[in-house]
Design an enzyme around this catalytic site. Structure first.
Site, PDB file in Angstrom:
ATOM      1  NE  ARG A   1      36.483  41.035  45.980  1.00  0.00           N
ATOM      2  CZ  ARG A   1      37.257  41.084  44.901  1.00  0.00           C
ATOM      3  NH1 ARG A   1      36.756  41.494  43.766  1.00  0.00           N
ATOM      4  NH2 ARG A   1      38.522  40.699  44.959  1.00  0.00           N
TER       5      ARG A   1
ATOM      6  CG  ASP B   1      38.531  40.569  37.332  1.00  0.00           C
ATOM      7  OD1 ASP B   1      38.567  41.447  38.208  1.00  0.00           O
ATOM      8  OD2 ASP B   1      38.883  39.395  37.518  1.00  0.00           O
TER       9      ASP B   1
END
Ligand code: X6L
Ligand code: MG
Ligand code: MG
Length: 158
Positions: free
Chosen positions: A83, A97
Protein backbone atom coordinates in the site's frame (compact mmCIF):
# COMPACT_ATOMS: atom_id res chain seq x y z
CA UNK A 1 -12.72 -12.68 22.70
CA UNK A 2 -14.06 -9.58 20.99
CA UNK A 3 -16.00 -9.47 17.77
CA UNK A 4 -15.10 -6.89 15.16
CA UNK A 5 -16.02 -6.09 11.58
CA UNK A 6 -13.49 -5.08 8.95
CA UNK A 7 -14.04 -3.39 5.60
CA UNK A 8 -11.47 -4.36 2.97
CA UNK A 9 -11.10 -2.89 -0.51
CA UNK A 10 -8.68 -2.11 -3.28
CA UNK A 11 -8.47 -1.01 -6.90
CA UNK A 12 -4.85 -1.58 -8.04
CA UNK A 13 -3.55 -4.81 -9.56
CA UNK A 14 -5.41 -8.11 -9.24
CA UNK A 15 -8.18 -6.87 -6.96
CA UNK A 16 -9.52 -10.32 -6.07
CA UNK A 17 -6.07 -11.77 -5.36
CA UNK A 18 -5.20 -8.79 -3.16
CA UNK A 19 -8.35 -9.23 -1.06
CA UNK A 20 -7.66 -12.95 -0.69
CA UNK A 21 -4.04 -12.26 0.27
CA UNK A 22 -5.16 -9.72 2.86
CA UNK A 23 -7.50 -12.30 4.44
CA UNK A 24 -4.72 -14.89 4.48
CA UNK A 25 -2.30 -12.47 6.15
CA UNK A 26 -4.91 -11.30 8.66
CA UNK A 27 -5.63 -14.82 9.84
CA UNK A 28 -1.96 -15.69 10.18
CA UNK A 29 -2.08 -13.72 13.43
CA UNK A 30 -2.72 -16.21 16.23
CA UNK A 31 -5.02 -13.72 17.99
CA UNK A 32 -7.37 -13.27 15.01
CA UNK A 33 -10.01 -15.70 13.77
CA UNK A 34 -11.99 -14.88 10.65
CA UNK A 35 -15.60 -15.95 11.22
CA UNK A 36 -17.44 -14.69 8.14
CA UNK A 37 -16.51 -13.12 4.83
CA UNK A 38 -19.01 -11.44 2.50
CA UNK A 39 -19.21 -11.79 -1.25
CA UNK A 40 -16.97 -9.52 -3.27
CA UNK A 41 -18.60 -6.39 -4.68
CA UNK A 42 -17.37 -4.16 -7.46
CA UNK A 43 -18.01 -0.58 -6.41
CA UNK A 44 -17.90 2.88 -7.90
CA UNK A 45 -15.07 5.01 -6.44
CA UNK A 46 -16.18 7.50 -3.78
CA UNK A 47 -14.27 10.59 -2.64
CA UNK A 48 -11.98 10.80 -5.69
CA UNK A 49 -13.67 9.97 -8.96
CA UNK A 50 -10.74 9.62 -11.39
CA UNK A 51 -9.74 6.09 -10.48
CA UNK A 52 -10.75 2.54 -11.26
CA UNK A 53 -13.64 0.79 -9.57
CA UNK A 54 -12.90 -1.05 -6.32
CA UNK A 55 -13.50 -4.55 -5.10
CA UNK A 56 -14.89 -4.38 -1.53
CA UNK A 57 -15.80 -6.97 1.10
CA UNK A 58 -16.67 -7.07 4.79
CA UNK A 59 -15.33 -9.64 7.27
CA UNK A 60 -16.36 -10.62 10.79
CA UNK A 61 -13.51 -11.54 13.10
CA UNK A 62 -12.98 -12.73 16.64
CA UNK A 63 -9.87 -11.33 18.30
CA UNK A 64 -8.08 -10.95 21.61
CA UNK A 65 -6.21 -7.94 20.22
CA UNK A 66 -7.37 -4.58 21.50
CA UNK A 67 -8.46 -2.02 18.87
CA UNK A 68 -5.01 -0.43 18.63
CA UNK A 69 -3.24 -3.77 18.30
CA UNK A 70 -5.77 -4.75 15.64
CA UNK A 71 -5.11 -1.49 13.78
CA UNK A 72 -1.36 -2.16 13.92
CA UNK A 73 -1.87 -5.59 12.41
CA UNK A 74 -4.16 -4.20 9.67
CA UNK A 75 -1.53 -1.59 8.82
CA UNK A 76 1.14 -4.28 8.68
CA UNK A 77 -0.93 -6.31 6.21
CA UNK A 78 -1.50 -3.16 4.10
CA UNK A 79 2.27 -2.68 4.05
CA UNK A 80 2.89 -6.26 2.99
CA UNK A 81 0.52 -5.68 0.09
CA UNK A 82 2.54 -2.61 -0.94
CA UNK A 83 0.00 0.00 0.00
CA UNK A 84 1.30 3.45 -0.96
CA UNK A 85 -0.32 6.74 -0.01
CA UNK A 86 0.11 9.16 -2.89
CA UNK A 87 -3.30 10.74 -3.48
CA UNK A 88 -5.77 11.30 -0.64
CA UNK A 89 -8.71 8.93 -1.21
CA UNK A 90 -6.86 7.69 -4.29
CA UNK A 91 -6.04 4.27 -5.69
CA UNK A 92 -4.58 1.57 -3.44
CA UNK A 93 -3.75 -2.14 -3.59
CA UNK A 94 -5.57 -2.73 -0.32
CA UNK A 95 -7.24 -0.81 2.47
CA UNK A 96 -8.27 -2.52 5.69
CA UNK A 97 -10.58 -0.52 7.95
CA UNK A 98 -11.91 -1.42 11.38
CA UNK A 99 -15.63 -0.71 10.97
CA UNK A 100 -16.88 -1.87 14.38
CA UNK A 101 -15.28 -3.40 17.48
CA UNK A 102 -17.80 -4.72 19.98
CA UNK A 103 -19.61 -1.61 21.28
CA UNK A 104 -16.43 0.42 21.45
CA UNK A 105 -16.56 4.12 20.64
CA UNK A 106 -13.21 5.76 20.06
CA UNK A 107 -12.40 9.12 18.55
CA UNK A 108 -8.69 9.68 18.22
CA UNK A 109 -6.45 10.93 15.44
CA UNK A 110 -5.21 7.45 14.53
CA UNK A 111 -8.37 5.47 15.12
CA UNK A 112 -12.07 6.26 15.11
CA UNK A 113 -14.60 3.50 15.84
CA UNK A 114 -17.24 3.12 14.47
CA UNK A 115 -15.56 4.01 11.20
CA UNK A 116 -16.52 7.60 10.28
CA UNK A 117 -19.34 7.94 7.76
CA UNK A 118 -19.47 4.18 7.15
CA UNK A 119 -23.26 4.40 7.19
CA UNK A 120 -23.20 6.70 4.13
CA UNK A 121 -21.27 4.27 1.94
CA UNK A 122 -22.88 1.52 -0.07
CA UNK A 123 -19.47 -0.12 -0.55
CA UNK A 124 -19.30 -0.63 3.23
CA UNK A 125 -22.94 -1.22 4.21
CA UNK A 126 -23.99 -3.67 1.50
CA UNK A 127 -21.18 -6.20 2.12
CA UNK A 128 -21.63 -5.73 5.88
CA UNK A 129 -25.39 -6.37 5.69
CA UNK A 130 -24.70 -9.71 4.03
CA UNK A 131 -22.73 -11.06 7.03
CA UNK A 132 -24.37 -9.07 9.83
CA UNK A 133 -27.97 -8.31 8.82
CA UNK A 134 -29.11 -7.82 12.42
CA UNK A 135 -26.56 -5.36 13.78
CA UNK A 136 -27.36 -1.74 14.47
CA UNK A 137 -25.12 1.24 13.86
CA UNK A 138 -25.79 4.18 16.11
CA UNK A 139 -29.19 2.63 16.88
CA UNK A 140 -30.23 2.32 13.21
CA UNK A 141 -30.78 -1.04 11.55
CA UNK A 142 -28.63 -1.91 8.55
CA UNK A 143 -31.68 -2.31 6.32
CA UNK A 144 -32.89 1.18 7.22
CA UNK A 145 -29.42 2.59 6.49
CA UNK A 146 -29.21 0.82 3.12
CA UNK A 147 -32.68 1.99 2.11
CA UNK A 148 -31.56 5.57 2.61
CA UNK A 149 -28.26 5.43 0.68
CA UNK A 150 -27.86 7.78 -2.25
CA UNK A 151 -27.25 5.14 -4.91
CA UNK A 152 -23.51 4.74 -5.48
CA UNK A 153 -23.12 2.03 -8.08
CA UNK A 154 -22.33 -1.41 -6.70
CA UNK A 155 -22.63 -4.93 -8.09
CA UNK A 156 -21.90 -8.31 -6.60
CA UNK A 157 -19.04 -10.04 -8.44
CA UNK A 158 -19.98 -13.62 -9.36
C1 X6L B 1 -17.63 14.16 0.23
C2 X6L B 1 -16.33 14.19 0.60
C3 X6L B 1 -18.25 12.93 0.09
C4 X6L B 1 -15.64 13.00 0.81
C5 X6L B 1 -17.57 11.76 0.30
C6 X6L B 1 -16.13 9.33 0.88
C7 X6L B 1 -14.16 10.53 1.11
C8 X6L B 1 -15.43 8.16 1.06
C9 X6L B 1 -13.45 9.37 1.30
C10 X6L B 1 -16.25 11.79 0.67
C11 X6L B 1 -15.51 10.54 0.88
C12 X6L B 1 -14.09 8.18 1.28
C13 X6L B 1 -13.04 3.36 -1.22
C14 X6L B 1 -13.65 4.28 -2.08
C15 X6L B 1 -12.22 5.30 -0.84
C16 X6L B 1 -13.44 2.00 -1.30
C17 X6L B 1 -14.96 2.64 -3.05
C18 X6L B 1 -13.35 6.90 1.50
C19 X6L B 1 -11.87 6.82 1.45
N1 X6L B 1 -12.16 4.02 -0.44
N2 X6L B 1 -14.60 3.94 -3.00
N3 X6L B 1 -13.13 5.49 -1.83
N4 X6L B 1 -14.40 1.70 -2.22
N5 X6L B 1 -15.89 2.26 -3.91
O1 X6L B 1 -12.97 1.12 -0.57
O2 X6L B 1 -13.94 5.88 1.74
S1 X6L B 1 -11.30 6.61 -0.22
MG1 MG C 1 -11.22 2.96 3.71
MG1 MG D 1 -8.17 2.89 5.69
Amino acid sequence: MSKAYLGIGGNIGDRKANIQKALELLKQHDKINILKVSSIYETEPVGYAEQDWFYNIAAEIDTTLDPYELLEHCNKVEKELKRERLIRWGPRTIDIDILLYEDVKLDESKLTIPHPRMAERAFVMIPLSEIAPDIKIESRSISDIINNLKGEKIRRVL
